[in-house]
Each structure stands twice: as C-alpha cells, then as structure tokens.
Design an enzyme around this catalytic site. Structure first.
Site, PDB file in Angstrom:
ATOM      1  N   VAL A  11     -88.134 100.275 -45.553  1.00  0.00           N
ATOM      2  CA  VAL A  11     -88.394 101.033 -44.327  1.00  0.00           C
ATOM      3  C   VAL A  11     -89.083 100.170 -43.287  1.00  0.00           C
ATOM      4  O   VAL A  11     -88.671 100.107 -42.120  1.00  0.00           O
ATOM      5  CB  VAL A  11     -89.238 102.285 -44.641  1.00  0.00           C
ATOM      6  CG1 VAL A  11     -89.671 102.984 -43.352  1.00  0.00           C
ATOM      7  CG2 VAL A  11     -88.453 103.244 -45.518  1.00  0.00           C
ATOM      8  N   LYS A  35     -93.154  87.105 -49.299  1.00  0.00           N
ATOM      9  CA  LYS A  35     -92.324  87.879 -48.380  1.00  0.00           C
ATOM     10  C   LYS A  35     -92.605  87.476 -46.934  1.00  0.00           C
ATOM     11  O   LYS A  35     -91.676  87.294 -46.133  1.00  0.00           O
ATOM     12  CB  LYS A  35     -92.590  89.363 -48.577  1.00  0.00           C
ATOM     13  CG  LYS A  35     -91.690  90.276 -47.762  1.00  0.00           C
ATOM     14  CD  LYS A  35     -92.076  91.738 -47.920  1.00  0.00           C
ATOM     15  CE  LYS A  35     -91.900  92.231 -49.342  1.00  0.00           C
ATOM     16  NZ  LYS A  35     -92.168  93.694 -49.468  1.00  0.00           N
ATOM     17  N   THR A 126     -94.156 108.770 -47.227  1.00  0.00           N
ATOM     18  CA  THR A 126     -94.014 110.188 -47.544  1.00  0.00           C
ATOM     19  C   THR A 126     -95.364 110.771 -47.959  1.00  0.00           C
ATOM     20  O   THR A 126     -96.021 110.260 -48.856  1.00  0.00           O
ATOM     21  CB  THR A 126     -92.980 110.381 -48.666  1.00  0.00           C
ATOM     22  OG1 THR A 126     -91.770 109.738 -48.295  1.00  0.00           O
ATOM     23  CG2 THR A 126     -92.710 111.852 -48.888  1.00  0.00           C
ATOM     24  N   HIS A 217     -81.065 117.032 -51.001  1.00  0.00           N
ATOM     25  CA  HIS A 217     -80.071 116.037 -51.409  1.00  0.00           C
ATOM     26  C   HIS A 217     -79.977 115.972 -52.932  1.00  0.00           C
ATOM     27  O   HIS A 217     -78.881 115.874 -53.505  1.00  0.00           O
ATOM     28  CB  HIS A 217     -80.421 114.656 -50.851  1.00  0.00           C
ATOM     29  CG  HIS A 217     -80.453 114.604 -49.353  1.00  0.00           C
ATOM     30  ND1 HIS A 217     -79.659 115.395 -48.572  1.00  0.00           N
ATOM     31  CD2 HIS A 217     -81.192 113.842 -48.506  1.00  0.00           C
ATOM     32  CE1 HIS A 217     -79.898 115.139 -47.302  1.00  0.00           C
ATOM     33  NE2 HIS A 217     -80.822 114.204 -47.236  1.00  0.00           N
ATOM     34  N   TYR A 256     -71.119 115.268 -48.246  1.00  0.00           N
ATOM     35  CA  TYR A 256     -72.210 114.385 -48.611  1.00  0.00           C
ATOM     36  C   TYR A 256     -73.015 114.952 -49.770  1.00  0.00           C
ATOM     37  O   TYR A 256     -73.429 116.107 -49.754  1.00  0.00           O
ATOM     38  CB  TYR A 256     -73.129 114.130 -47.413  1.00  0.00           C
ATOM     39  CG  TYR A 256     -72.464 113.327 -46.328  1.00  0.00           C
ATOM     40  CD1 TYR A 256     -72.171 111.977 -46.526  1.00  0.00           C
ATOM     41  CD2 TYR A 256     -72.082 113.908 -45.134  1.00  0.00           C
ATOM     42  CE1 TYR A 256     -71.538 111.234 -45.552  1.00  0.00           C
ATOM     43  CE2 TYR A 256     -71.447 113.178 -44.146  1.00  0.00           C
ATOM     44  CZ  TYR A 256     -71.177 111.830 -44.363  1.00  0.00           C
ATOM     45  OH  TYR A 256     -70.549 111.095 -43.399  1.00  0.00           O
ATOM     46  N   CYS A 268     -86.469 107.200 -53.224  1.00  0.00           N
ATOM     47  CA  CYS A 268     -86.894 108.419 -52.519  1.00  0.00           C
ATOM     48  C   CYS A 268     -86.662 109.702 -53.303  1.00  0.00           C
ATOM     49  O   CYS A 268     -87.607 110.442 -53.571  1.00  0.00           O
ATOM     50  CB  CYS A 268     -86.181 108.513 -51.164  1.00  0.00           C
ATOM     51  SG  CYS A 268     -86.656 107.224 -49.991  1.00  0.00           S
ATOM     52  N   LYS A 326     -77.146 101.679 -54.858  1.00  0.00           N
ATOM     53  CA  LYS A 326     -76.184 101.813 -53.774  1.00  0.00           C
ATOM     54  C   LYS A 326     -75.590 100.442 -53.487  1.00  0.00           C
ATOM     55  O   LYS A 326     -76.310  99.444 -53.380  1.00  0.00           O
ATOM     56  CB  LYS A 326     -76.843 102.375 -52.517  1.00  0.00           C
ATOM     57  CG  LYS A 326     -75.876 102.621 -51.376  1.00  0.00           C
ATOM     58  CD  LYS A 326     -76.571 103.274 -50.185  1.00  0.00           C
ATOM     59  CE  LYS A 326     -76.918 104.710 -50.465  1.00  0.00           C
ATOM     60  NZ  LYS A 326     -77.422 105.403 -49.239  1.00  0.00           N
ATOM     61  N   ARG A 333     -84.910 100.117 -57.848  1.00  0.00           N
ATOM     62  CA  ARG A 333     -85.921 101.124 -58.195  1.00  0.00           C
ATOM     63  C   ARG A 333     -85.257 102.448 -58.565  1.00  0.00           C
ATOM     64  O   ARG A 333     -84.570 103.052 -57.784  1.00  0.00           O
ATOM     65  CB  ARG A 333     -86.898 101.321 -57.029  1.00  0.00           C
ATOM     66  CG  ARG A 333     -87.766 100.113 -56.753  1.00  0.00           C
ATOM     67  CD  ARG A 333     -88.552 100.293 -55.475  1.00  0.00           C
ATOM     68  NE  ARG A 333     -87.672 100.347 -54.303  1.00  0.00           N
ATOM     69  CZ  ARG A 333     -88.109 100.572 -53.054  1.00  0.00           C
ATOM     70  NH1 ARG A 333     -89.398 100.786 -52.837  1.00  0.00           N
ATOM     71  NH2 ARG A 333     -87.261 100.581 -52.049  1.00  0.00           N
TER      72      ARG A 333
END
Length: 424
Positions: A11, A35, A126, A217, A256, A268, A326, A333
């Site tokens: 994010v 990083k 979140t 979702h 979806y 998430c 994905k 994760r």
C-alpha cells in the site's frame, strides 16, 4: 505538496509512486534498511505492474526518496500517510503495535515545531472502529498536548494487488474520515483529479469501511467455492453454473469474487475477517456467517488439495504453476497456494514451483517471514521457466497444478494439468 509515507509495503510503496506521478514530493520512511536502499537505487521492493517504471520516473524527477528515520522529513510537509501493517494477533484482532509506534514517532518529531498550518496525519492501515479516537488521538495528546499542530484523518485504500496503480487513479470510492466529518483541505488536494464518489464522514464510519468490503469479498469467495465443491461432488459443471449465475446482473450483482476456484487469501481478506469476528465477539454481537468464513475457506483449501492429487501415485513429481495468491505479484502472505505446497510436501510428493514474479532473494519484511515460516525450502523448490518447460517437455511431471494465470508463461506440451483457479 510534500507527502511523507510511513511504511513502504504494497500500500505505502504503491501510494508513493502514484502520488509522485501526480507531481508531489514524496519521502518514504520504513524500518527496513534494505528496502530503503533498494528504493533509492531504483529497485521496487514489490512486484506490481507499473510501479518500477513510476519509481524510475520519480527518482529522475527528484520526487521520490526513502529513509529509515524521520529526521527532518516532516519539515514543511503537508500530509503524513501511515501505511504500516496491522497483522492478525493471536486472538484474531488486529495488532496495533506498529500504528502506535509510528504515531509516537510522528508526535515526537513535532515537539517544539512551529507550523503555519496543521500537519494532516492520515491513516490507511486497517483500524477497528474507535481507533482514531481511542488510540491515535490520545498518543498525540499525551506527547504534544491539546494544541497539537495536527489534524487526524482516516483514509482507507481500495487497492487490489495486480491492479493497484489502476485502482489508485480510478478507485471505486474515496472515503475520508475526520473528527467532525467535514472535509480536510489537504486530503481533498491529494485526491484532486481522481474521479470517484467522495464520502466525508466521521472516523468510525470510515474505519469500518474496509471490514465491510473485505468481509463481503470473503463471503462471495466462500459462497462460490461451496457451490463449486457441491458441483464437484455431483458431477455438475461449476463453470457453466457460474456463467448462468453471473449473467443475472439484475439480481446476482457481478462476477467478481463469485467464480468457483481458489480459496481467498492474501494480506487483507483473512486478516480482516478474523478481526471483524473478534470485534463482534468483543461487543457481544453474534455473527455466525462471518465466523464460518475462515472455516469454510480452510475446508476449500483441503478439497482443492484432494482435487489436485486425485489419481497421483505416491511420491509423484509435480509442478505448482503460481505460488503467490495473485498472478503478477510476489505476495505470499496467507496465499492458499503456499498452504497447497506445504500439504504436497507433507504428503511426500516431489514438488517444484514456478512463479516468475517470485525471487527468494528479493522477498522482504512480513512477506519474507511468512514465506519461510511456511516453506523453509522455498529457494530450493523454485524453478525457472527453462527448467519447467524442459521438464514438462520430457513428460517428467506427473501433473502440473495450475493456480493462476502464471501458467500462460509456460510451454507445458502435453503435460497433464489440474486448474485450481477455475473449477470445471
């Protein structure tokens, strides 16, 4: 504007690149020295379409930089955006330790600083409803007093891995939570030029938004997969049932998340479903459907494992095509495919894994920790395209287990495949 971003994961880093593309100066702050060094050298710490090119562009224009300490970064800044992780705690609640720590760091950096206008501190991590009022605001008050030179905002993100850049510039909605529910000038300026419905609401309405979205979702995925499992048992075409179901856009919404296939995973949905269940239990609310989602998802993972190995001889050589949850990303994760790999190894199969987006030596942070806690031999298991193509070409794989679109990169010849991403 000058924007400081705390936490350069999926994010935070994506936001940094997109905000720089909008013409703003962005300074990223992250605890990982590796990083930070990679970003400053032009290497993206995540695999996500377009971000590498945007990083190169931002560095060339002097709009992106990264560091491990706040230092003087907040001098003259208009917005500080907090994107640190809120991982699941042992009881399913969100672990707010990183949020609290960064809030304290920001507050301490503002001690004794005189500002012409308040710094807007916007949170995208979140949060449980009530966190801005019950955790964040008291931290700033305890360090800076009641007249702290800040305005707190809660601005949830709606980015999907694999299309995060497109989602940033064309989100389904923009939600900005403030103490009084009124607009914040800096946040409105940050979103200038982005076309989407805008909701100016109080903190709690904004904070619960991600729980509602992600749990919905998860409900859709779990429902579709329960229908898919039923179809498998009955010898019914899950694909045709899905086509019939999603053709009804008048009553059945959209395709979806409602296609029978892989279990839900990632950083998430599982985390936020667990957290909402914890919130419900903590407040005495009974949510039997939500509480069942993780169990349903785990049942689906096991059924997919059984489907993947059906008819295979013990110890057979198999290839997983796609390890990330994905395709086109390197996020492992809570990937259902990691669980699948672990089950295959435990069952004694000779496993190899192909995923062009994953390099074991490039994994960092929570992604690195999760990957090696679940698959300690990950580096040995990963194979490149040439190896996978050659092995498949010789017929040495008893089966190729396809989990996502990664298989499109391979030349599998006549290798037998099982597609877990789209149950037939």
């Amino acid at each position: 504007m000058k924007v400081i971003i705390f936490g350069l994961g999926y994010v935070g880093f994506t936001a940094a690149c997109c905000i720089a593309r909008q013409g703003h100066e962005v300074i990223g702050v992250d605890v990982s020295a590796r990083k930070v060094a990679e970003i400053n050298e032009g290497t993206a710490p995540i695999v996500e379409p377009e971000v590498s090119e945007m990083l190169t562009e931002g560095l060339a224009q002097g709009r992106i930089s990264a560091r491990t300490e706040i230092g003087d970064a907040l001098d003259g800044a208009d917005i500080a955006i907090v994107c640190v992780g809120t991982p699941s705690a042992a009881d399913g609640a969100h672990n707010m330790g990183y949020v609290a720590d960064v809030s304290r760091q920001i507050a301490r950096a503002l001690v004794g600083v005189s500002r012409a206008k308040p710094l807007t501190v916007a949170y995208r991590s979140t949060f449980r409803p009530g966190t801005c009022e019950g955790l964040v605001q008291p931290i700033f008050d305890s360090i800076l007093g009641d007249d702290a030179p800040i305005t707190i905002a809660y601005n949830p993100e709606f980015l999907r891995e694999g299309s995060a850049v497109a989602d940033y510039f064309a989100p389904p909605k923009i939600v900005i939570g403030t103490k009084d529910g009124k607009p914040d000038a800096a946040m409105d300026a940050l979103h200038e030029g982005i076309e989407a419905p805008v909701f100016h609401v109080g903190y709690r309405e904004a904070e619960i938004t991600k729980f509602v979205d992600n749990t919905w979702h998860a409900v859709k995925v779990a429902f579709a997969n329960e229908i898919g499992r039923t179809c498998l048992q009955l010898g019914v075409s899950a694909q045709q049932v899905h086509e019939i179901f999603v053709s009804d856009t008048k009553l059945n919404i959209s395709p979806y998340y409602t296609r029978p296939g892989g279990a839900f995973g990632g950083s998430c949905l599982p985390k936020d479903v667990r957290a909402l269940s914890h919130i419900a239990a903590d407040t005495g609310t009974n949510l039997p459907l939500v509480d069942s989602l993780i169990r349903s998802n785990e049942a689906h993972k096991h059924r997919l494992f059984e489907y993947a190995v059906e008819g295979l001889a013990p110890g057979a050589r198999v290839l997983i095509a796609g390890l990330a949850f994905k395709a086109g990303t390197d996020d492992l994760r809570e990937s259902p495919n990691v669980d699948l790999a672990r089950k295959l190894l435990a069952a004694g199969y000779a496993l190899e894994i192909y995923d062009p987006a994953i390099r074991a030596d490039m994994l960092v942070g929570a992604n690195l920790g999760y990957a090696y806690s679940q698959l300690p031999d990950l580096e040995r298991l990963l194979v490149d395209k040439a190896h996978a193509d050659a092995t498949a070409g010789k017929g040495d794989y008893a089966r190729v287990i396809v989990t996502n679109a990664t298989v499109k990169d391979l030349d599998l010849g006549g290798a037998e495949t099982r597609d877990l991403g789209s149950l037939k």
